[in-house]
Enzyme design. Structure first.
Site, PDB file in Angstrom:
ATOM      1  N   LYS A  39       8.659  -1.818   6.135  1.00 42.83           N
ATOM      2  CA  LYS A  39       7.671  -0.561   5.928  1.00 42.83           C
ATOM      3  C   LYS A  39       7.657   0.203   4.799  1.00 42.83           C
ATOM      4  O   LYS A  39       8.619  -0.051   4.107  1.00 42.83           O
ATOM      5  CB  LYS A  39       7.977   0.531   7.232  1.00 42.83           C
ATOM      6  CG  LYS A  39       9.219   0.841   7.269  1.00 42.83           C
ATOM      7  CD  LYS A  39       9.671   1.652   8.515  1.00 42.83           C
ATOM      8  CE  LYS A  39      10.857   2.323   8.562  1.00 42.83           C
ATOM      9  NZ  LYS A  39      11.437   3.037   9.606  1.00 42.83           N
ATOM     10  N   ARG A 137      11.157  10.194  19.930  1.00 43.63           N
ATOM     11  CA  ARG A 137       9.900   9.865  19.187  1.00 43.63           C
ATOM     12  C   ARG A 137       8.943   8.865  19.794  1.00 43.63           C
ATOM     13  O   ARG A 137       7.645   8.913  19.415  1.00 43.63           O
ATOM     14  CB  ARG A 137      10.361   9.224  17.862  1.00 43.63           C
ATOM     15  CG  ARG A 137       9.316   9.158  16.921  1.00 43.63           C
ATOM     16  CD  ARG A 137      10.064   8.689  15.357  1.00 43.63           C
ATOM     17  NE  ARG A 137      10.524   7.468  15.383  1.00 43.63           N
ATOM     18  CZ  ARG A 137      11.063   6.799  14.297  1.00 43.63           C
ATOM     19  NH1 ARG A 137      11.081   7.497  13.028  1.00 43.63           N
ATOM     20  NH2 ARG A 137      11.194   5.683  14.274  1.00 43.63           N
ATOM     21  N   TYR A 260       8.430  24.115 -18.477  1.00 42.71           N
ATOM     22  CA  TYR A 260       7.959  24.965 -17.451  1.00 42.71           C
ATOM     23  C   TYR A 260       8.923  26.153 -17.083  1.00 42.71           C
ATOM     24  O   TYR A 260      10.107  25.855 -16.658  1.00 42.71           O
ATOM     25  CB  TYR A 260       7.185  24.440 -16.415  1.00 42.71           C
ATOM     26  CG  TYR A 260       5.981  23.701 -16.484  1.00 42.71           C
ATOM     27  CD1 TYR A 260       5.085  24.187 -17.445  1.00 42.71           C
ATOM     28  CD2 TYR A 260       5.935  22.455 -16.424  1.00 42.71           C
ATOM     29  CE1 TYR A 260       3.725  23.587 -17.623  1.00 42.71           C
ATOM     30  CE2 TYR A 260       5.077  21.520 -16.762  1.00 42.71           C
ATOM     31  CZ  TYR A 260       4.098  22.124 -17.383  1.00 42.71           C
ATOM     32  OH  TYR A 260       2.714  21.592 -17.516  1.00 42.71           O
ATOM     33  N   MET A 309       5.472  16.744 -14.469  1.00 42.05           N
ATOM     34  CA  MET A 309       4.876  15.678 -13.684  1.00 42.05           C
ATOM     35  C   MET A 309       5.025  14.208 -14.405  1.00 42.05           C
ATOM     36  O   MET A 309       5.256  13.362 -13.647  1.00 42.05           O
ATOM     37  CB  MET A 309       3.192  16.037 -13.510  1.00 42.05           C
ATOM     38  CG  MET A 309       2.579  14.974 -12.772  1.00 42.05           C
ATOM     39  SD  MET A 309       0.821  15.252 -12.594  1.00 42.05           S
ATOM     40  CE  MET A 309       0.513  16.740 -11.919  1.00 42.05           C
TER      41      MET A 309
HETATM   42  C1  LIG Z   1      12.719   2.646   9.960  1.00 42.90           C
HETATM   43  C2  LIG Z   1      13.470   2.132  11.249  1.00 42.90           C
HETATM   44  C3  LIG Z   1      14.617   1.197  11.200  1.00 42.90           C
HETATM   45  C4  LIG Z   1      15.271   1.250   9.704  1.00 42.90           C
HETATM   46  O1  LIG Z   1      16.237   2.135   9.669  1.00 42.90           O
HETATM   47  P1  LIG Z   1      17.384   1.928   8.511  1.00 42.90           P
HETATM   48  O2  LIG Z   1      18.258   3.204   8.821  1.00 42.90           O
HETATM   49  O3  LIG Z   1      16.618   2.253   7.157  1.00 42.90           O
HETATM   50  O4  LIG Z   1      18.126   0.811   8.495  1.00 42.90           O
HETATM   51  C5  LIG Z   1      15.195   0.772  12.299  1.00 42.90           C
HETATM   52  N1  LIG Z   1      14.242   1.069  13.462  1.00 42.90           N
HETATM   53  C6  LIG Z   1      13.368   1.816  13.432  1.00 42.90           C
HETATM   54  C7  LIG Z   1      12.597   1.916  14.951  1.00 42.90           C
HETATM   55  C8  LIG Z   1      12.779   2.263  12.345  1.00 42.90           C
HETATM   56  O5  LIG Z   1      11.604   3.073  12.432  1.00 42.90           O
END
Ligand SMILES: *Cc1c(COP(=O)(O)O)cnc(C)c1O
Length: 371
Positions: A39, A137, A260, A309
């Protein structure tokens, strides 16, 4: 990499062999099937190149956040199935079923809607049950699991392929996480049938815990060379080195303000390098004033004044002669991304995913990247 006519100001050198090495560590350490989590553009590494490398090395699943990322992956025509880690919105469900992506279900509303759409299409939806064992979640609460299982299992609209849950504190709270593993195993053992894929562990979970029931792990961070638990860091290879270029060298007199807010003033005549990286590339502005040092040819040189930036200023000591065009490394070799994250009061996941699109990704296959 840098083109001769217009050198990139900042680039991320990515080691495909490092990625492959880390995948082998995951396999050896867990002894389970692997869902490679790709992802957020493979944690900033570039989803296309990373997914191709992992597909060749052999993974059981790719994990993505949602359908936008699934579409990106699907275009690569890999043989590896795609798992959607986040909820699927109602208007996306027909596409998910049509494409054969695996969705996770968290509610009875989702079960009913997926069932209706799959029936109308005369297709089966491949699904996993998500179980909420403490992440809060998504997922069914433990008391609803058997009912959800039964409802999906008895419908011809579904291929019920797996069950998964997620760990909120595997890198922070071993006592809680151990209990969570135990609860998950017990719940899975209470199901009338053993599902094909049973999964709970992220990187920290697979490094330090074991389960009686799981046969699939979902690593992200550790594939990208960073262990969430420091004691395992030496197992992994660095996969990203963030580099930039000195664009200007100037001599400024003592008492001259830098950047800055004028938070830094030179104490003496100084050789100042301007470097082509800033928060617009993903270098957190919060690093300003935190004594960040970057690697210039094996010398650690201090970043002075605020991060802007597109540019930062560094103090080159008098005994070094630097030139415009010389390379520097922000993290990767001398400084780890974990150290950069700690200095900016965040986590390596956020630094990786914060590297912006204008940063060129340059792929290397060597085991070690020498400049
Ligand atoms: C992002 C995610 C992972 C990977 O987690 P890491 O800590 O980066 O290994 C695994 N499971 C779910 C459901 C996630 O959202």
């Amino acid at each position: 990499m840098p083109s001769p006519c217009s050198p990139p100001r900042t680039w991320a050198e990515i080691s495909l062999s490092g990625l492959r090495h880390n995948l082998r560590v995951v396999k050896a350490r867990s002894g389970q099937n692997v869902m490679a989590v790709v992802k957020a553009n493979a944690y900033g590494h570039g989803i296309e190149q990373v997914a191709s490398a992992f597909a060749k090395e052999g993974v059981c699943y790719f994990g993505v956040a949602h359908v936008y990322e699934a579409r990106q992956l699907a275009q690569l025509n890999q043989d590896v199935p795609i798992y959607l880690l986040s909820p699927t919105m109602p208007q996306e469900r027909a596409e998910v079923i049509q494409a054969g992506w695996t969705a996770c279900l968290s509610s009875f509303e989702e079960i009913e809607d997926f069932e209706r759409i799959a029936q109308a299409k005369h297709k089966q939806a491949t699904v996993h049950l998500a179980l909420d064992t403490g992440m809060g979640r998504g997922g069914f609460l433990p008391q609803d699991l058997l009912k959800a299982f039964h409802q999906v299992e008895t419908s011809a609209a579904f291929k019920l392929e797996g069950i998964g849950s997620h760990l909120p504190s595997a890198d922070e709270d071993p006592v809680y996480t151990q209990a969570q593993f135990e609860q998950f195993d017990t719940l899975v053992e209470s199901l009338p049938r053993r599902l094909q894929y049973i999964h709970l562990a992220n990187s920290a979970g697979l490094l330090d815990y074991s389960s009686r029931t799981t046969n699939l792990v979902r690593p992200g961070l550790m594939l990208y060379g960073v262990s969430p638990l420091p004691q395992y860091q030496s197992l992994l290879h660095t996969t990203m080195r963030l580099k930039s270029v000195i664009s200007l060298i100037r001599q400024v007199p003592a008492g001259h303000s830098i950047s800055y807010g004028r938070s830094f003033t030179t104490q003496e005549d100084s050789q100042i390098a301007t470097v082509g990286i800033g928060y617009g590339d993903g270098l957190p502005r919060a690093l300003s004033g935190e004594n960040l040092q970057i690697d210039y040819r094996g010398h650690m040189i201090p970043v002075i004044g605020r991060i802007t930036m597109d540019q930062i200023m560094c103090l080159i000591p008098p005994h070094l002669t630097a030139q415009a065009g010389d390379h520097v490394e922000i993290f990767g070799t001398a400084t780890s991304i974990t150290e950069i994250a700690a200095l900016s009061k965040t986590i390596p996941w956020e630094i990786f995913t914060g590297i912006t699109p204008r940063v060129l990704r340059s792929y290397k296959d060597e085991q070690t990247l020498l400049q």
